[in-house]
Scaffold this motif. Structure first.
Motif, PDB file in Angstrom:
ATOM      1  N   ALA A  51       0.890  -1.187  -0.098  1.00 23.77           N
ATOM      2  CA  ALA A  51      -0.126  -0.048  -0.083  1.00 23.77           C
ATOM      3  C   ALA A  51       0.867   0.960  -0.126  1.00 23.77           C
ATOM      4  N   LEU A  52       2.111   1.161   0.836  1.00 21.62           N
ATOM      5  CA  LEU A  52       2.780   2.220   0.787  1.00 21.62           C
ATOM      6  C   LEU A  52       3.369   2.755  -0.591  1.00 21.62           C
ATOM      7  N   TRP A  53       3.702   1.582  -1.332  1.00 18.54           N
ATOM      8  CA  TRP A  53       4.416   1.721  -2.548  1.00 18.54           C
ATOM      9  C   TRP A  53       3.536   2.242  -3.454  1.00 18.54           C
ATOM     10  N   ILE A  54       2.163   1.708  -3.374  1.00 18.68           N
ATOM     11  CA  ILE A  54       1.068   2.344  -4.250  1.00 18.68           C
ATOM     12  C   ILE A  54       1.018   3.822  -4.121  1.00 18.68           C
ATOM     13  N   PHE A  55       0.748   4.261  -2.766  1.00 21.45           N
ATOM     14  CA  PHE A  55       0.708   5.603  -2.548  1.00 21.45           C
ATOM     15  C   PHE A  55       1.802   6.574  -2.918  1.00 21.45           C
ATOM     16  N   CYS A  56       2.961   6.047  -2.591  1.00 20.66           N
ATOM     17  CA  CYS A  56       4.053   6.984  -3.217  1.00 20.66           C
ATOM     18  C   CYS A  56       4.540   6.932  -4.461  1.00 20.66           C
ATOM     19  N   PHE A  57       4.220   5.897  -5.115  1.00 20.10           N
ATOM     20  CA  PHE A  57       4.996   5.731  -6.515  1.00 20.10           C
ATOM     21  C   PHE A  57       3.886   5.543  -7.826  1.00 20.10           C
ATOM     22  N   LEU A  59       0.081   6.584  -7.437  1.00 22.05           N
ATOM     23  CA  LEU A  59      -0.902   7.664  -7.399  1.00 22.05           C
ATOM     24  C   LEU A  59      -0.510   8.807  -8.050  1.00 22.05           C
ATOM     25  N   LYS A  60      -1.209   9.282  -9.148  1.00 16.31           N
ATOM     26  CA  LYS A  60      -0.756  10.534  -9.636  1.00 16.31           C
ATOM     27  C   LYS A  60      -1.490  11.490  -9.001  1.00 16.31           C
ATOM     28  N   THR A  61      -2.526  11.541  -8.637  1.00 16.57           N
ATOM     29  CA  THR A  61      -3.321  12.635  -7.954  1.00 16.57           C
ATOM     30  C   THR A  61      -3.581  12.265  -6.492  1.00 16.57           C
ATOM     31  N   TRP A  62      -3.618  13.353  -5.683  1.00 18.81           N
ATOM     32  CA  TRP A  62      -4.048  13.003  -4.250  1.00 18.81           C
ATOM     33  C   TRP A  62      -5.189  13.726  -3.704  1.00 18.81           C
ATOM     34  N   ASN A  63      -6.408  13.069  -3.750  1.00 21.60           N
ATOM     35  CA  ASN A  63      -7.545  13.835  -2.994  1.00 21.60           C
ATOM     36  C   ASN A  63      -7.658  13.650  -1.425  1.00 21.60           C
ATOM     37  N   PRO A  64      -8.691  14.452  -1.098  1.00 18.93           N
ATOM     38  CA  PRO A  64      -9.149  14.358   0.473  1.00 18.93           C
ATOM     39  C   PRO A  64      -9.217  12.758   0.899  1.00 18.93           C
ATOM     40  N   LEU A 141     -13.727  19.515  -0.411  1.00 19.43           N
ATOM     41  CA  LEU A 141     -12.579  19.779   0.444  1.00 19.43           C
ATOM     42  C   LEU A 141     -11.317  19.907  -0.345  1.00 19.43           C
ATOM     43  N   ARG A 142     -10.631  20.853  -0.199  1.00 14.48           N
ATOM     44  CA  ARG A 142      -9.365  20.879  -0.778  1.00 14.48           C
ATOM     45  C   ARG A 142      -8.190  19.980   0.145  1.00 14.48           C
ATOM     46  N   ARG A 143      -7.062  19.814  -0.593  1.00 13.02           N
ATOM     47  CA  ARG A 143      -6.112  19.187   0.210  1.00 13.02           C
ATOM     48  C   ARG A 143      -5.713  19.919   1.447  1.00 13.02           C
ATOM     49  N   ARG A 144      -5.571  21.249   1.431  1.00 13.28           N
ATOM     50  CA  ARG A 144      -5.316  21.935   2.687  1.00 13.28           C
ATOM     51  C   ARG A 144      -6.076  21.665   3.628  1.00 13.28           C
ATOM     52  N   GLN A 145      -7.416  21.838   3.362  1.00 13.07           N
ATOM     53  CA  GLN A 145      -8.553  21.750   4.424  1.00 13.07           C
ATOM     54  C   GLN A 145      -8.430  20.168   4.787  1.00 13.07           C
ATOM     55  N   ALA A 146      -8.354  19.200   4.301  1.00  9.59           N
ATOM     56  CA  ALA A 146      -8.319  17.686   4.319  1.00  9.59           C
ATOM     57  C   ALA A 146      -7.212  17.766   5.569  1.00  9.59           C
ATOM     58  N   ALA A 147      -5.943  18.234   5.258  1.00  5.85           N
ATOM     59  CA  ALA A 147      -4.872  18.175   6.107  1.00  5.85           C
ATOM     60  C   ALA A 147      -5.174  18.710   7.472  1.00  5.85           C
ATOM     61  N   MET A 309      -8.982   5.105  -7.149  1.00  2.00           N
ATOM     62  CA  MET A 309      -7.504   5.272  -7.892  1.00  2.00           C
ATOM     63  C   MET A 309      -6.565   4.446  -7.383  1.00  2.00           C
ATOM     64  N   PHE A 310      -6.502   3.981  -5.998  1.00  2.00           N
ATOM     65  CA  PHE A 310      -5.779   3.157  -5.294  1.00  2.00           C
ATOM     66  C   PHE A 310      -5.792   1.528  -6.069  1.00  2.00           C
ATOM     67  N   ARG A 311      -7.178   1.246  -6.288  1.00  2.00           N
ATOM     68  CA  ARG A 311      -7.403  -0.042  -6.797  1.00  2.00           C
ATOM     69  C   ARG A 311      -7.294  -0.166  -8.140  1.00  2.00           C
ATOM     70  N   LYS A 312      -7.197   1.154  -9.106  1.00  2.00           N
ATOM     71  CA  LYS A 312      -6.654   1.063 -10.323  1.00  2.00           C
ATOM     72  C   LYS A 312      -5.243   0.830 -10.532  1.00  2.00           C
ATOM     73  N   ALA A 313      -4.659   1.584  -9.645  1.00  2.00           N
ATOM     74  CA  ALA A 313      -3.081   1.766  -9.481  1.00  2.00           C
ATOM     75  C   ALA A 313      -2.501   0.410  -9.130  1.00  2.00           C
ATOM     76  N   LEU A 314      -3.166  -0.425  -7.997  1.00  2.00           N
ATOM     77  CA  LEU A 314      -2.946  -1.750  -7.626  1.00  2.00           C
ATOM     78  C   LEU A 314      -3.000  -2.639  -8.833  1.00  2.00           C
ATOM     79  N   CYS A 315      -4.320  -2.764  -9.600  1.00  2.00           N
ATOM     80  CA  CYS A 315      -4.537  -3.587 -10.677  1.00  2.00           C
ATOM     81  C   CYS A 315      -3.527  -3.315 -11.939  1.00  2.00           C
ATOM     82  N   SER A 316      -3.230  -2.246 -12.110  1.00  2.00           N
ATOM     83  CA  SER A 316      -2.404  -2.132 -13.312  1.00  2.00           C
ATOM     84  C   SER A 316      -0.975  -2.333 -13.023  1.00  2.00           C
TER      85      SER A 316
END
Length: 356
Positions: A51-57, A59-64, A141-147, A309-316
């Motif tokens: 999961a960490l590898w998927i998140f860091c390398f 995922l192209k966009t980070w939504n809330p 929500l924007r990323r800053r607000q989610a943070a 996004m995570f699911r598609k990144a993992l499957c691909s």
């Protein structure tokens, strides 16, 4: 033992159970927990490293939503870092890492439970607004607000646990040294008794309140989609899988600890002479600890169901024969389109050669 509801340890200065019951000891914990916690760590590392590898390398966009899930991943690593020390202490029969690491170890393990529950609830509530109230400001929500939301969550999680760092939890000496959150009322200071009582209240409240919210969100999402998406059962099932995954992980991992904590609390308060009930709930608490940390291994399931996004990144990222759903379709589409364009080019070149 590192759960407050197990109240005694063997050796000098050990207390006794309620009503003068003989000490329970740590034999059962030493037998059951090492293999269970080892499985938790191994499965948790496998799932969360991927999961960490998927998140860091990947995922192209980070939504809330992805930010919330990533913080859930961080909470899981707290447990995965702290559990090996606890496994070592259980196998040795005593604690060898000193007072400082004892405090940090207990703080991280208890914080993991609180943070996992809080972040799962945030993910479910965010999903509720996205489905039932798509035009609400929460869904924009924007990323800053989610943070900022995440900073508040971590503050609420850490603040009640910080006092644990102010007290020594080392009991005994030499090869009898143990790192326990609590042993007995007789040998504890007044401040530690208050801290343990506060922990028990938090253990119950941080389960009951989120459970009410998760149940509400699941029911509202289900009823809303059945009304608005009639004739499109796939969309209903997809949205409900998210809630079902969160509720299932929540109940499997945290319900047993909550029930046994209430049980020990009730026996202490209303049946202090009932040693049989006290032992039963204490032993059930020991067994439930293995499930309490299983959430670190099961949370990747939430990532898969909660983030397309995570699911598609993992499957691909999987080999083509193992790709799932849309990723496989996308790959086959790309392949077929590439083949089609190659065939068209060959036909075109054949026409040109004929004309010549």
């Amino acid at each position: 033992m590192f759960n407050n509801s197990t109240t005694t340890v063997p050796g000098p200065g050990a207390g006794s159970g309620p009503g003068g019951c003989p000490p329970v000891g740590i034999q059962l914990e030493g037998v059951i927990l090492p293999p269970v916690l080892t499985i938790d760590v191994v499965l948790g590392l496998l799932g969360n490293v991927v999961a960490l590898w998927i998140f860091c390398f990947k995922l192209k966009t980070w939504n809330p939503n992805n930010l919330f899930l990533f913080n859930l991943l961080i909470a899981d690593f707290f447990a995965l870092v702290s559990l090996p020390l606890r496994i070592d202490a259980l196998l040795r029969g005593h604690w060898v890492f000193g007072d400082g690491l004892c405090r940090i170890n207990l703080f991280l393990m208890f914080s993991n439970r609180s943070a996992s529950i809080a972040l799962m609830t945030v993910v479910a509530v965010y999903r509720y607004f996205k489905v039932v109230h798509p035009h609400h400001r929460v869904t924009r929500l924007r990323r800053r607000q989610a943070a900022c939301v995440l900073a508040l969550v971590w503050l609420l999680v850490a603040a009640p646990r910080l006092p644990m760092l102010a007290f020594s939890h080392i009991k005994g000496s030499g090869n009898r040294t143990q790192c326990f959150f609590f042993t007995s009322y007789k040998e504890a200071s007044r401040a530690l008794v208050v801290l343990v009582g506060m922990h028990r209240v938090l253990t119950v409240l941080e389960f009951v309140a989120p459970l009410v919210m998760l149940t509400f969100c699941s029911i509202r999402i289900s009823s809303f989609l059945k009304e608005r998406q009639f004739g499109k059962p796939d969309k209903v099932r997809k949205a409900m899988r998210v809630c079902a995954a969160i509720v299932a992980v929540f109940l499997i991992c945290f319900l047993p600890t909550t029930v046994t904590t209430i049980g020990v609390w009730a026996v202490r308060s209303y049946r202090p002479w009932d040693c049989s009930a006290f032992y039963t709930f204490t032993q059930l608490t020991i067994v439930s600890l293995g499930l309490n940390f299983l959430n670190s291994a099961l949370d990747p399931i939430i990532y898969i169901f909660s983030s397309s996004m995570f699911r598609k990144a993992l499957c691909s990222s999987l080999p083509r024969p193992l790709r799932c759903g849309q990723a496989a379709e996308d790959a086959s589409t790309v392949s077929s389109s590439g083949t089609q364009s190659t065939t068209q080019q060959e036909l075109k070149s054949m026409r040109v050669s004929r004309d010549m």
